[in-house]
Design a protein around this motif. Structure first.
Motif, PDB file in Angstrom:
ATOM      1  N   GLY A 144     -24.107  31.553  54.015  1.00 35.98           N
ATOM      2  CA  GLY A 144     -22.737  31.223  53.614  1.00 35.98           C
ATOM      3  C   GLY A 144     -21.696  31.413  54.683  1.00 35.98           C
ATOM      4  O   GLY A 144     -20.937  30.492  54.995  1.00 35.98           O
ATOM      5  N   HIS A 145     -21.632  32.621  55.238  1.00 32.95           N
ATOM      6  CA  HIS A 145     -20.597  32.831  56.261  1.00 32.95           C
ATOM      7  C   HIS A 145     -20.957  33.989  57.179  1.00 32.95           C
ATOM      8  O   HIS A 145     -21.832  34.801  56.872  1.00 32.95           O
ATOM      9  CB  HIS A 145     -19.218  33.055  55.633  1.00 32.95           C
ATOM     10  N   ILE A 146     -20.229  33.988  58.273  1.00 37.36           N
ATOM     11  CA  ILE A 146     -20.311  35.088  59.233  1.00 37.36           C
ATOM     12  C   ILE A 146     -18.909  35.670  59.316  1.00 37.36           C
ATOM     13  O   ILE A 146     -17.927  34.906  59.377  1.00 37.36           O
ATOM     14  CB  ILE A 146     -20.677  34.576  60.646  1.00 37.36           C
ATOM     15  N   VAL A 147     -18.766  36.968  59.287  1.00 41.91           N
ATOM     16  CA  VAL A 147     -17.484  37.573  59.648  1.00 41.91           C
ATOM     17  C   VAL A 147     -17.662  38.206  61.027  1.00 41.91           C
ATOM     18  O   VAL A 147     -18.603  38.970  61.260  1.00 41.91           O
ATOM     19  CB  VAL A 147     -17.004  38.605  58.608  1.00 41.91           C
ATOM     20  N   LEU A 148     -16.780  37.800  61.930  1.00 38.60           N
ATOM     21  CA  LEU A 148     -16.796  38.284  63.316  1.00 38.60           C
ATOM     22  C   LEU A 148     -15.686  39.313  63.490  1.00 38.60           C
ATOM     23  O   LEU A 148     -14.512  39.037  63.191  1.00 38.60           O
ATOM     24  CB  LEU A 148     -16.561  37.106  64.277  1.00 38.60           C
ATOM     25  N   PRO A 182     -14.656  19.136  57.041  1.00 39.63           N
ATOM     26  CA  PRO A 182     -14.064  19.329  55.707  1.00 39.63           C
ATOM     27  C   PRO A 182     -14.954  20.098  54.753  1.00 39.63           C
ATOM     28  O   PRO A 182     -15.001  19.803  53.556  1.00 39.63           O
ATOM     29  CB  PRO A 182     -13.960  17.875  55.241  1.00 39.63           C
ATOM     30  N   THR A 183     -15.686  21.086  55.239  1.00 36.30           N
ATOM     31  CA  THR A 183     -16.595  21.827  54.342  1.00 36.30           C
ATOM     32  C   THR A 183     -15.773  22.516  53.261  1.00 36.30           C
ATOM     33  O   THR A 183     -14.599  22.827  53.449  1.00 36.30           O
ATOM     34  CB  THR A 183     -17.412  22.858  55.129  1.00 36.30           C
ATOM     35  N   THR A 184     -16.429  22.763  52.124  1.00 35.97           N
ATOM     36  CA  THR A 184     -15.686  23.182  50.929  1.00 35.97           C
ATOM     37  C   THR A 184     -15.697  24.688  50.683  1.00 35.97           C
ATOM     38  O   THR A 184     -14.798  25.195  50.006  1.00 35.97           O
ATOM     39  CB  THR A 184     -16.276  22.495  49.679  1.00 35.97           C
ATOM     40  N   ASN A 185     -16.704  25.407  51.196  1.00 36.83           N
ATOM     41  CA  ASN A 185     -16.725  26.856  50.941  1.00 36.83           C
ATOM     42  C   ASN A 185     -15.439  27.497  51.445  1.00 36.83           C
ATOM     43  O   ASN A 185     -14.948  27.125  52.529  1.00 36.83           O
ATOM     44  CB  ASN A 185     -17.924  27.511  51.635  1.00 36.83           C
ATOM     45  N   HIS A 186     -14.940  28.486  50.703  1.00 34.47           N
ATOM     46  CA  HIS A 186     -13.688  29.152  51.087  1.00 34.47           C
ATOM     47  C   HIS A 186     -13.702  29.548  52.562  1.00 34.47           C
ATOM     48  O   HIS A 186     -12.702  29.386  53.271  1.00 34.47           O
ATOM     49  CB  HIS A 186     -13.496  30.380  50.186  1.00 34.47           C
ATOM     50  N   HIS A 187     -14.812  30.102  53.013  1.00 37.78           N
ATOM     51  CA  HIS A 187     -14.922  30.334  54.457  1.00 37.78           C
ATOM     52  C   HIS A 187     -16.381  30.312  54.900  1.00 37.78           C
ATOM     53  O   HIS A 187     -17.277  30.710  54.154  1.00 37.78           O
ATOM     54  CB  HIS A 187     -14.253  31.643  54.895  1.00 37.78           C
ATOM     55  N   SER A 236     -11.522  34.949  47.966  1.00 33.83           N
ATOM     56  CA  SER A 236     -12.378  33.787  47.626  1.00 33.83           C
ATOM     57  C   SER A 236     -12.826  33.808  46.181  1.00 33.83           C
ATOM     58  O   SER A 236     -13.585  32.933  45.760  1.00 33.83           O
ATOM     59  CB  SER A 236     -13.632  33.789  48.516  1.00 33.83           C
ATOM     60  N   ASN A 237     -12.363  34.837  45.435  1.00 28.97           N
ATOM     61  CA  ASN A 237     -12.746  34.973  44.027  1.00 28.97           C
ATOM     62  C   ASN A 237     -14.260  35.122  43.872  1.00 28.97           C
ATOM     63  O   ASN A 237     -14.853  34.701  42.882  1.00 28.97           O
ATOM     64  CB  ASN A 237     -12.259  33.765  43.200  1.00 28.97           C
ATOM     65  N   MET A 257     -17.939  31.779  45.257  1.00 33.50           N
ATOM     66  CA  MET A 257     -16.860  31.521  46.235  1.00 33.50           C
ATOM     67  C   MET A 257     -16.030  30.287  45.867  1.00 33.50           C
ATOM     68  O   MET A 257     -16.585  29.247  45.498  1.00 33.50           O
ATOM     69  CB  MET A 257     -17.477  31.340  47.627  1.00 33.50           C
ATOM     70  N   GLU A 258     -14.740  30.410  46.015  1.00 34.17           N
ATOM     71  CA  GLU A 258     -13.834  29.267  45.778  1.00 34.17           C
ATOM     72  C   GLU A 258     -14.217  28.092  46.661  1.00 34.17           C
ATOM     73  O   GLU A 258     -14.574  28.264  47.821  1.00 34.17           O
ATOM     74  CB  GLU A 258     -12.395  29.688  46.088  1.00 34.17           C
ATOM     75  N   GLN A 259     -14.114  26.897  46.091  1.00 29.43           N
ATOM     76  CA  GLN A 259     -14.406  25.669  46.838  1.00 29.43           C
ATOM     77  C   GLN A 259     -13.103  24.918  47.090  1.00 29.43           C
ATOM     78  O   GLN A 259     -12.240  24.831  46.202  1.00 29.43           O
ATOM     79  CB  GLN A 259     -15.369  24.783  46.053  1.00 29.43           C
ATOM     80  N   PHE A 260     -12.939  24.411  48.309  1.00 30.34           N
ATOM     81  CA  PHE A 260     -11.734  23.677  48.686  1.00 30.34           C
ATOM     82  C   PHE A 260     -12.012  22.168  48.703  1.00 30.34           C
ATOM     83  O   PHE A 260     -13.043  21.737  49.223  1.00 30.34           O
ATOM     84  CB  PHE A 260     -11.282  24.101  50.084  1.00 30.34           C
ATOM     85  N   PRO A 261     -11.076  21.384  48.169  1.00 28.06           N
ATOM     86  CA  PRO A 261     -11.217  19.932  48.274  1.00 28.06           C
ATOM     87  C   PRO A 261     -10.850  19.486  49.688  1.00 28.06           C
ATOM     88  O   PRO A 261     -10.091  20.166  50.397  1.00 28.06           O
ATOM     89  CB  PRO A 261     -10.207  19.408  47.263  1.00 28.06           C
TER      90      PRO A 261
END
Ligand SMILES: CC(C)c1ccc(C(=O)O)c(O)c1O
Ligand code: FE2
Length: 301
Positions: A144-148, A182-187, A236-237, A257-261
């Motif tokens: 899903g994601h990486i936090v740096l 334009p990926t949809t995952n919050h981050h 991101s809920n 995770m919230e999805q963005f349009p």
């Protein structure tokens, strides 16, 4: 063209001190599946998708973050990204044919992000694994994601937005959470201010909150340190659980995770990201402390 389009965060290459130990941890305790045989004693491919790999483990003297790789939406977007970064003087370096074959990737190039010195790979086309991913101990949906953790969060944020076509989803005093357009995952990439450029954590998206709940007794049974959660991220809920691998690198299960349009997304909010839990858990001080950014010349293999 700066509106090149991404398909997703594709894989992360992590340096660990004992590839077999971490592989067994990720397979048996976390729930990834084996990738193809690498043929190299110091490298392992692991996956949580039907593709060749989603995580690469590379043996090193100390834990670290070797690179993150993003898949572009099309060959046209791949080419446009390379042209744009070349024009910006970022010296994109093609991944050679032998390494592409080793990685099961059609085309890829890499740059060094100038502020964090993290290697960003841009790729298109990864071969499928021989068999579909079948979840075991955890119903994982994707990397899903990486936090740096970054010394100069503002500079990295500016680079991601203005040079790499990322969008800011939410930010706080300690950093920001961004998505490649334009990926949809919050981050797919988060940044947290730190005294060192290193892994904050690596997150797997899971299919249900049950995955998080069932992980707690499993981790306790196997003495896996839980360092934050189960909890709820207001940004991101999502529900979350953070835990440590045998090297002390932090990993996360995240659900919901919230999805963005792509069109007309909401504006980014300014939130308290630091603690980032609406349920009031305290973050264990061991969270996000291990795995400095490793540059290509430092990699053993
Ligand atoms: C604690 C970190 C920076 C953090 C904060 C918020 C979210 C989220 O809203 O999903 C995360 O995933 C985090 O890792
Ligand atoms: Fe996270």
């Amino acid at each position: 063209m700066t509106d090149f389009r991404y398909r997703r965060l594709k894989y992360v290459a992590v340096v660990v001190t004992d590839v077999e130990r971490t592989e067994n941890f990720l397979l048996d305790i976390v729930g990834l599946a084996e990738g193809p045989e690498s043929g190299k004693i110091d490298t392992r491919f692991l996956r949580c998708s039907d593709d060749h790999h989603d995580v690469i483990l590379i043996k090193g003297r100390e834990p670290g973050l070797a690179r993150i790789s993003f898949e572009m939406e099309s060959v046209k977007d791949f080419d446009a990204t390379k042209a744009h970064l070349t024009k910006k003087g970022l010296n994109p370096v093609d991944v050679d044919a032998d390494e592409l074959a080793f990685l099961g990737i059609d085309r890829a190039f890499r740059i060094i992000e100038p502020n964090s010195k993290l290697t960003f790979e841009f790729m298109h086309g990864m071969v499928a694994a021989e068999t579909p991913f079948v979840p075991t101990v955890a119903d994982i949906s994707m990397l899903g994601h990486i936090v740096l953790m970054a010394k100069d969060v503002d500079a990295v944020t500016e680079f991601l937005i203005n040079t790499l076509n990322f969008k800011l989803s939410d930010e706080g005093a300690g950093g920001g959470l961004l998505r490649p357009f334009p990926t949809t995952n919050h981050h797919s990439l988060g940044l947290v201010r730190s005294n060192e450029n290193r892994i904050g954590h690596i997150a797997f998206m899971v299919h249900s909150y049950d995955v998080i709940g069932k992980a707690v007794p499993r981790f306790k049974k196997h003495d896996v340190p839980i360092v934050f959660g189960p909890g709820h991220h207001p940004a991101s809920n999502s529900n979350f659980l953070y835990f440590l691998d045998p090297d002390g690198i932090t990993w996360e299960y995240t659900f919901g995770m919230e999805q963005f349009p792509e069109h007309d997304p909401r504006d980014p909010r300014y939130l308290e990201l630091g603690n980032g839990d609406s349920w009031g858990n305290e973050m264990d001080p061991r969270m996000g402390k291990v795995g400095r950014v490793v540059t290509p010349d430092e990699l053993v293999s």
